[in-house]
Design a protein around this motif. Structure first.
Motif, short mmCIF file in Angstrom:
data_model
loop_
_atom_site.label_atom_id
_atom_site.label_comp_id
_atom_site.label_asym_id
_atom_site.label_seq_id
_atom_site.Cartn_x
_atom_site.Cartn_y
_atom_site.Cartn_z
N GLN A 73 -7.10 3.10 -7.58
CA GLN A 73 -8.18 3.60 -8.42
C GLN A 73 -7.67 4.69 -9.36
N LEU A 74 -6.87 5.61 -8.83
CA LEU A 74 -6.30 6.67 -9.68
C LEU A 74 -5.38 6.09 -10.74
N ALA A 75 -4.59 5.10 -10.38
CA ALA A 75 -3.69 4.48 -11.35
C ALA A 75 -4.48 3.78 -12.46
N SER A 76 -5.58 3.13 -12.10
CA SER A 76 -6.41 2.47 -13.12
C SER A 76 -6.99 3.47 -14.10
N ARG A 77 -7.51 4.57 -13.56
CA ARG A 77 -8.10 5.59 -14.44
C ARG A 77 -7.04 6.27 -15.29
N LEU A 78 -5.87 6.51 -14.72
CA LEU A 78 -4.78 7.11 -15.49
C LEU A 78 -4.31 6.17 -16.59
N ALA A 79 -4.23 4.89 -16.28
CA ALA A 79 -3.81 3.91 -17.29
C ALA A 79 -4.81 3.84 -18.43
N VAL A 112 1.42 7.96 -10.08
CA VAL A 112 0.55 8.33 -8.95
C VAL A 112 1.36 8.32 -7.65
N ALA A 113 2.25 7.37 -7.49
CA ALA A 113 3.07 7.30 -6.28
C ALA A 113 4.01 8.50 -6.18
N VAL A 114 4.62 8.89 -7.28
CA VAL A 114 5.51 10.05 -7.28
C VAL A 114 4.72 11.32 -6.97
N ALA A 115 3.54 11.46 -7.58
CA ALA A 115 2.71 12.64 -7.33
C ALA A 115 2.25 12.67 -5.87
N GLY A 116 1.87 11.53 -5.32
CA GLY A 116 1.45 11.47 -3.91
C GLY A 116 2.59 11.80 -2.96
N THR A 117 3.78 11.32 -3.27
CA THR A 117 4.95 11.63 -2.44
C THR A 117 5.27 13.11 -2.50
N GLY A 118 5.22 13.69 -3.70
CA GLY A 118 5.47 15.12 -3.84
C GLY A 118 4.46 15.95 -3.07
N LEU A 119 3.20 15.55 -3.13
CA LEU A 119 2.15 16.26 -2.39
C LEU A 119 2.39 16.14 -0.89
N GLY A 120 2.76 14.96 -0.44
CA GLY A 120 3.03 14.77 0.99
C GLY A 120 4.20 15.62 1.47
N VAL A 121 5.25 15.70 0.67
CA VAL A 121 6.42 16.51 1.04
C VAL A 121 6.04 17.99 1.07
N ALA A 122 5.26 18.44 0.10
CA ALA A 122 4.84 19.85 0.06
C ALA A 122 3.97 20.19 1.27
N VAL A 123 3.03 19.32 1.62
CA VAL A 123 2.16 19.56 2.78
C VAL A 123 2.98 19.60 4.06
N GLU A 124 3.93 18.70 4.20
CA GLU A 124 4.78 18.69 5.39
C GLU A 124 5.63 19.95 5.48
N ALA A 125 6.14 20.43 4.35
CA ALA A 125 6.94 21.65 4.35
C ALA A 125 6.09 22.86 4.76
N VAL A 126 4.89 22.94 4.26
CA VAL A 126 4.00 24.05 4.64
C VAL A 126 3.63 23.94 6.12
#
Length: 73
Positions: free
Chosen positions: A22-28, A42-56
């Protein structure tokens, strides 16, 4: 959840894919990118968010463990 231990991860994956699509469709639509390019963003942003949350999360666990050892000593 005890009866279906694999159901939780499957539902999380389903939710992750659905929200990401859904986010990819709206971004496109909003930027004029192709759908696959938007999905990659969206996949890169989600991966970055996941890595940041895991680090915290790991940092909080490490700080909490240090404080607990100091309190008992």
């Amino acid at each position: 959840m005890l009866a279906f231990p694999l159901l939780g991860p499957f539902l999380h994956l389903l939710l992750f894919v659905g929200v990401g699509a859904q986010l990819a469709s709206r971004l496109a639509m909003g930027t004029g990118l192709g759908w696959w390019s938007a999905a990659g963003c969206v996949a890169v942003a989600g991966t970055g968010l996941g890595v940041a949350v895991e680090a915290v999360r790991r940092l909080v666990v490490r700080i909490s463990a240090t404080e607990a050892r100091e309190a008992t000593a």
